[in-house]
Design a protein around this motif. Structure first.
Motif, PDB file in Angstrom:
ATOM      1  N   TYR A  45       0.843  -1.196   0.000  1.00 56.66           N
ATOM      2  CA  TYR A  45       0.000   0.000   0.000  1.00 56.66           C
ATOM      3  C   TYR A  45       0.881   1.249   0.000  1.00 56.66           C
ATOM      4  N   LYS A  46       0.573   2.213  -0.885  1.00 56.57           N
ATOM      5  CA  LYS A  46       1.460   3.355  -1.097  1.00 56.57           C
ATOM      6  C   LYS A  46       1.055   4.595  -0.300  1.00 56.57           C
ATOM      7  N   GLY A  47      -0.146   4.615   0.269  1.00 66.25           N
ATOM      8  CA  GLY A  47      -0.586   5.782   1.020  1.00 66.25           C
ATOM      9  C   GLY A  47      -0.079   5.770   2.456  1.00 66.25           C
ATOM     10  N   GLU A  48      -0.642   6.664   3.261  1.00 64.79           N
ATOM     11  CA  GLU A  48      -0.243   6.764   4.662  1.00 64.79           C
ATOM     12  C   GLU A  48      -0.975   5.702   5.483  1.00 64.79           C
ATOM     13  N   LYS A  49      -0.276   5.120   6.447  1.00 62.02           N
ATOM     14  CA  LYS A  49      -0.864   4.129   7.343  1.00 62.02           C
ATOM     15  C   LYS A  49      -0.905   4.683   8.769  1.00 62.02           C
ATOM     16  N   LYS A  50      -1.970   4.350   9.470  1.00 60.58           N
ATOM     17  CA  LYS A  50      -2.108   4.786  10.867  1.00 60.58           C
ATOM     18  C   LYS A  50      -2.588   3.609  11.706  1.00 60.58           C
ATOM     19  N   THR A  51      -1.848   3.302  12.750  1.00 58.03           N
ATOM     20  CA  THR A  51      -2.199   2.169  13.604  1.00 58.03           C
ATOM     21  C   THR A  51      -3.224   2.583  14.654  1.00 58.03           C
ATOM     22  N   ILE A  52      -4.291   1.785  14.782  1.00 62.14           N
ATOM     23  CA  ILE A  52      -5.270   2.000  15.848  1.00 62.14           C
ATOM     24  C   ILE A  52      -4.726   1.376  17.131  1.00 62.14           C
ATOM     25  N   GLY A  53      -4.556   2.203  18.151  1.00 62.89           N
ATOM     26  CA  GLY A  53      -4.143   1.692  19.448  1.00 62.89           C
ATOM     27  C   GLY A  53      -5.318   1.663  20.397  1.00 62.89           C
ATOM     28  N   ASP A  54      -5.031   1.816  21.684  1.00 61.67           N
ATOM     29  CA  ASP A  54      -6.094   1.842  22.680  1.00 61.67           C
ATOM     30  C   ASP A  54      -6.831   3.175  22.697  1.00 61.67           C
ATOM     31  N   ASN A  55      -6.224   4.207  22.098  1.00 69.89           N
ATOM     32  CA  ASN A  55      -6.808   5.541  22.140  1.00 69.89           C
ATOM     33  C   ASN A  55      -7.661   5.782  20.895  1.00 69.89           C
ATOM     34  N   LEU A  56      -8.924   5.363  20.955  1.00 65.03           N
ATOM     35  CA  LEU A  56      -9.830   5.535  19.831  1.00 65.03           C
ATOM     36  C   LEU A  56     -10.127   7.009  19.575  1.00 65.03           C
ATOM     37  N   ALA A  57     -10.120   7.812  20.657  1.00 65.97           N
ATOM     38  CA  ALA A  57     -10.401   9.242  20.506  1.00 65.97           C
ATOM     39  C   ALA A  57      -9.407   9.899  19.556  1.00 65.97           C
ATOM     40  N   GLU A  58      -8.166   9.441  19.589  1.00 65.91           N
ATOM     41  CA  GLU A  58      -7.138  10.008  18.704  1.00 65.91           C
ATOM     42  C   GLU A  58      -7.478   9.735  17.242  1.00 65.91           C
ATOM     43  N   VAL A  59      -7.977   8.526  16.965  1.00 70.64           N
ATOM     44  CA  VAL A  59      -8.357   8.176  15.600  1.00 70.64           C
ATOM     45  C   VAL A  59      -9.549   9.014  15.154  1.00 70.64           C
ATOM     46  N   ILE A  60     -10.539   9.185  16.027  1.00 71.10           N
ATOM     47  CA  ILE A  60     -11.726   9.974  15.680  1.00 71.10           C
ATOM     48  C   ILE A  60     -11.332  11.423  15.413  1.00 71.10           C
ATOM     49  N   ASP A  61     -10.422  11.975  16.218  1.00 71.98           N
ATOM     50  CA  ASP A  61      -9.939  13.338  15.984  1.00 71.98           C
ATOM     51  C   ASP A  61      -9.286  13.447  14.615  1.00 71.98           C
ATOM     52  N   LEU A  62      -8.505  12.423  14.262  1.00 73.66           N
ATOM     53  CA  LEU A  62      -7.839  12.420  12.956  1.00 73.66           C
ATOM     54  C   LEU A  62      -8.868  12.416  11.831  1.00 73.66           C
ATOM     55  N   LEU A  63      -9.904  11.577  11.974  1.00 72.82           N
ATOM     56  CA  LEU A  63     -10.922  11.475  10.932  1.00 72.82           C
ATOM     57  C   LEU A  63     -11.750  12.749  10.824  1.00 72.82           C
ATOM     58  N   GLN A  64     -11.999  13.392  11.954  1.00 73.71           N
ATOM     59  CA  GLN A  64     -12.780  14.631  11.937  1.00 73.71           C
ATOM     60  C   GLN A  64     -12.032  15.763  11.246  1.00 73.71           C
ATOM     61  N   SER A  65     -10.704  15.751  11.327  1.00 75.90           N
ATOM     62  CA  SER A  65      -9.902  16.836  10.738  1.00 75.90           C
ATOM     63  C   SER A  65      -9.500  16.546   9.286  1.00 75.90           C
ATOM     64  N   SER A  66      -9.499  15.254   8.906  1.00 75.34           N
ATOM     65  CA  SER A  66      -9.059  14.897   7.556  1.00 75.34           C
ATOM     66  C   SER A  66     -10.187  15.097   6.547  1.00 75.34           C
ATOM     67  N   ARG A  67      -9.854  15.557   5.336  1.00 73.60           N
ATOM     68  CA  ARG A  67     -10.837  15.688   4.260  1.00 73.60           C
ATOM     69  C   ARG A  67     -10.537  14.720   3.132  1.00 73.60           C
ATOM     70  N   GLU A  68      -9.644  13.769   3.351  1.00 76.60           N
ATOM     71  CA  GLU A  68      -9.278  12.806   2.318  1.00 76.60           C
ATOM     72  C   GLU A  68     -10.056  11.511   2.508  1.00 76.60           C
ATOM     73  N   THR A  69     -10.024  10.664   1.473  1.00 76.80           N
ATOM     74  CA  THR A  69     -10.686   9.357   1.549  1.00 76.80           C
ATOM     75  C   THR A  69      -9.883   8.436   2.463  1.00 76.80           C
ATOM     76  N   VAL A  70     -10.583   7.821   3.413  1.00 81.69           N
ATOM     77  CA  VAL A  70      -9.944   6.985   4.429  1.00 81.69           C
ATOM     78  C   VAL A  70     -10.581   5.597   4.417  1.00 81.69           C
ATOM     79  N   VAL A  71      -9.768   4.572   4.593  1.00 86.66           N
ATOM     80  CA  VAL A  71     -10.266   3.209   4.831  1.00 86.66           C
ATOM     81  C   VAL A  71      -9.859   2.796   6.240  1.00 86.66           C
ATOM     82  N   ILE A  72     -10.837   2.364   7.013  1.00 84.44           N
ATOM     83  CA  ILE A  72     -10.572   1.851   8.356  1.00 84.44           C
ATOM     84  C   ILE A  72     -10.775   0.346   8.336  1.00 84.44           C
TER      85      ILE A  72
END
Length: 404
Positions: A45-72
């Motif tokens: 995979y050539k795009g950016e990768k982000k690991t989901i840890g125990d802090n789900l709030a951090e992932v939600i913050d990232l998704l709320q601020s991002s305007r790009e297409t994301v796959v979870i």
């Protein structure tokens, strides 16, 4: 075009479990989010990768601020004991698309060759052992997602302690991996097994356990209860009182002056997702109450020893209150109840004396409750006599009061 969030379920078989359409969504996404194990499925995979840890709030913050297409990436079905619920609470629905896959539970039932449309699904992950076992023992077939604390052995120990061990057990470990193992045993057999961290536990009832000889129906005969003589709400009065309480499945009930616990025992089965607090001050009654709660496998009843209203302070607010005995403190109890009961809450009082009846009526009328009083006169034939004569019981006044 607005951005899209694709929530993709990863099956148990690795990348070959994804459809061509799903793989295309992943390839075109700017950001791929998931556990490290799931991200490792896509080394090219050539795009950016982000690991989901125990802090789900951090992932939600990232998704709320991002305007790009994301796959979870998540496991199985994103909306089945998974991340989907939290995402729906925090992100716009119209920006999300859910793509389910075969879940570990579906896969486990397929491996043991057992239909699963009649099963209940229980997650012990962060929800507590008691509540998980409550749901299991109320059903004939259950699939359970365990965690490091609420392990299969811990669940089995609780079931054995309740005398509810008559289940076949299938411990399905490391599904879809080279270490996949399925152990066919029973509840007691689980006590000896140290399960792998990734597991699905399936339990199927085969026979009634030792604690299931008493399966209550509404209107349990009085003689089934252990009680101090005459300190029991009679069967017919009990059924009427429970009807007047108008219980719904998830309510909290205070049973004040619980006596033998007959109201609490029957209310327990009317509140599968609720709680009952049986309040009793008499040590002799407490002994019998505890015995009856065990005898009838009461799941949601907490025994509160003490004098009302003082012992009510630490209890959660009630939706319904039943008062079968007040110990001479009726007015003080009603004042406390009135301060804790929400609007549209209901109080049911059983009065056997005119003093209690008039005092309760006076309180409810002064406090602005909508009140109904039902007089219950019961007479029964005695089964052991040659002649069918009626034996009358003292009348009981059942007061139903709604807080406006």
């Amino acid at each position: 075009m607005s951005r899209k969030i694709y929530v993709v379920g990863a099956g148990v078989e690795g990348q070959e479990g994804f459809s061509r359409r799903t793989l295309q969504r992943i390839e075109n996404a700017a950001l791929l989010v998931g556990s490290q194990r799931q991200l490792d499925l896509f080394p090219e995979y050539k795009g950016e990768k982000k690991t989901i840890g125990d802090n789900l709030a951090e992932v939600i913050d990232l998704l709320q601020s991002s305007r790009e297409t994301v796959v979870i990436l998540t496991s199985g079905d994103p909306l089945f004991f998974s991340i989907g619920r939290d995402l729906l609470r925090n992100l716009p629905r119209d920006e999300m698309e859910f793509i389910p896959n075969v879940s570990s539970i579906q896969y486990a039932f397929a491996k043991i060759k057992e239909p699963w449309d009649d099963a209940v699904f229980v997650s012990a992950q962060g929800r507590g052992l008691q509540k998980a076992v409550d749901r299991i023992v109320a059903n004939d077939k259950a699939a359970i997602l365990t965690d490091p604390v609420n392990t299969p052995a811990a669940i089995a120990a609780e079931m054995v302690a309740r005398g509810r061990d008559g289940y076949a057990a299938y411990l399905c470990e490391e599904l879809g991996t080279a270490d996949e193992r399925i152990i066919d045993t029973d509840v007691k057999g689980l006590l000896e097994i140290e399960a792998a961290p990734l597991n699905v536990l399936i339990l199927i009832k085969e026979y009634e356990g030792e604690g299931e000889e008493h399966i209550p129906t509404l209107g349990i005969p009085d003689e089934e209860f252990s009680a101090v003589k005459k300190l029991i709400t009679r069967e017919e009065v009990r059924v009427i009182s429970l009807a007047k309480l108008q219980l719904r499945h998830d309510m909290t009930l205070w049973d004040i002056g619980a006596g033998s616990g007959s109201i609490s025992v029957e209310a327990d089965h009317l509140l599968p997702n609720g709680r009952v607090f049986a309040v009793e001050r008499n040590p002799q009654c407490v002994h019998f109450l505890r015995e009856n709660l065990g005898k009838f496998n009461s799941r949601h009843v907490a025994l509160v020893e003490g004098e009302a209203p003082d012992c009510l302070e630490t209890l959660p607010d009630p939706d319904r209150v039943f008062i079968g005995g007040s110990g001479g403190n009726l007015w003080e109890i009603l004042e406390t109840v009135d301060g804790r009961l929400p609007a549209e809450g209901r109080v049911v009082v059983n009065a056997v004396t005119l003093d209690t009846l008039t005092a309760a009526i006076e309180f409810f009328e002064n406090a602005g409750y909508e009140l109904e009083v039902t007089t219950v006169n019961i007479a029964r034939t005695h089964p052991l006599t040659d002649y069918k004569l009626f034996e009358a019981h003292n009348p009981v006044f059942v007061l139903s009061a709604d807080k406006l």
